[in-house]
Design an enzyme around this catalytic site. Structure first.
Site: not given
Length: 288
Positions: A35, A190, A197, A200, A206
């Site tokens: 991270e 995205c 799309c 997706c 959406c």
């Protein structure tokens, strides 16, 4: 609010990239290091550095036993080298406060050097399986489009965590998958400029798609140009120091061909202020 969790979980189980920190048994220390490295750095650049780091320092105590200069040197060209110093300080704190074990509690994680709200929650969720909303830039874009009908997210705010929390399932293991899936969706489907799309899993629910993909503008701050910047000058000085380590470099020899002498000196001063370099007897070196 539409159910986003169910299709996200199904999609993630089939489409998630095989990344080291997602593998079983990777451990909280590995997740924490990843991270730190992933902040403003692409995944492809992070993976080889992460593997080398964990081979050299498999535990927080192993890193804490080495000098900060070694962390800065190992950081190499990952960028934003203050992260290396913060990670070293966090390792010392983990050793001294937590017996060498990365803590699970979000507040305890937030008390460590260099750890903000996102990183603390990411470690608690992805290393320990706790249930928290985890929101990064990619997640914020998915939420902005799917829920708010916006083409791009606004500035980060507490509302992002509330929005993510609202779509999390009750079970901790499912919630962790949804956290990861929203990030993965934003990173691979995205995307900011060329969303796919048709691929997706939540396209049919959406809000942005339903509204006809309106351009609602972008409120994010643009990152300053790197070429010719103070960041580039700092990077050039640090490269010389890393190549010379553990020996110091005389100040007059530090990137002496840099076109802007004042900028070079400003870079040196800022590295000293940030603790990334030490000056003595007319020379500069990595911190001991």
């Amino acid at each position: 609010m539409p159910d986003l969790a169910t299709p996200l979980i199904a999609w993630y189980r089939v489409n998630a990239r095989d990344l080291p920190w997602r593998r079983p048994g990777f451990g909280a220390w590995g997740v924490l290091v990843s991270e730190f490295m992933l902040q403003q750095t692409p995944v492809g650049r992070v993976i080889p550095h992460l593997e080398a780091w964990l081979t050299r320092w498999p535990t927080p105590s192993a890193l804490a036993a080495d000098a900060p200069a070694e962390a800065v040197h190992q950081w190499a060209n990952l960028g934003y080298p203050r992260r290396a110093l913060w990670l070293h300080r966090a390792a010392v704190e983990i050793r001294d406060r937590h017996g060498g074990i990365v803590p699970q509690d979000v507040d305890a994680l937030l008390a460590l050097s260099g750890i903000g709200d996102y990183t603390a929650r990411a470690v608690a969720v992805f290393a320990y399986g706790d249930r928290h909303p985890v929101v990064d830039t990619n997640t914020r874009r998915v939420l902005a489009r799917a829920i708010e009908g916006r083409s791009q997210p606004g500035p980060p705010s507490r509302r992002d965590l509330d929005a993510m929390a609202a779509i999390l399932p009750a079970r901790s293991d499912d919630a962790a998958i949804v956290d990861a899936a929203a990030m993965e969706l934003g990173a691979t489907v995205c995307t900011a400029r060329s969303p796919r799309c048709g691929a997706c899993p939540i396209a049919d629910r959406c809000a942005w798609r339903a509204a006809g993909y309106p351009d609602t503008g972008e409120e994010r701050r643009r990152q300053a140009r790197y070429e010719g910047s103070d960041r580039q000058a700092r990077g050039a000085v640090l490269r010389v120091l890393r190549d010379a380590a553990p020996l110091p470099v005389r100040l007059e020899d530090l990137v002496s061909d840099w076109p802007d002498r004042l900028q070079r000196d400003r870079a040196i001063d800022s590295l000293i202020v940030d603790g990334l370099a030490e000056a003595s007897d007319g020379a500069l070196r990595l911190p001991r």
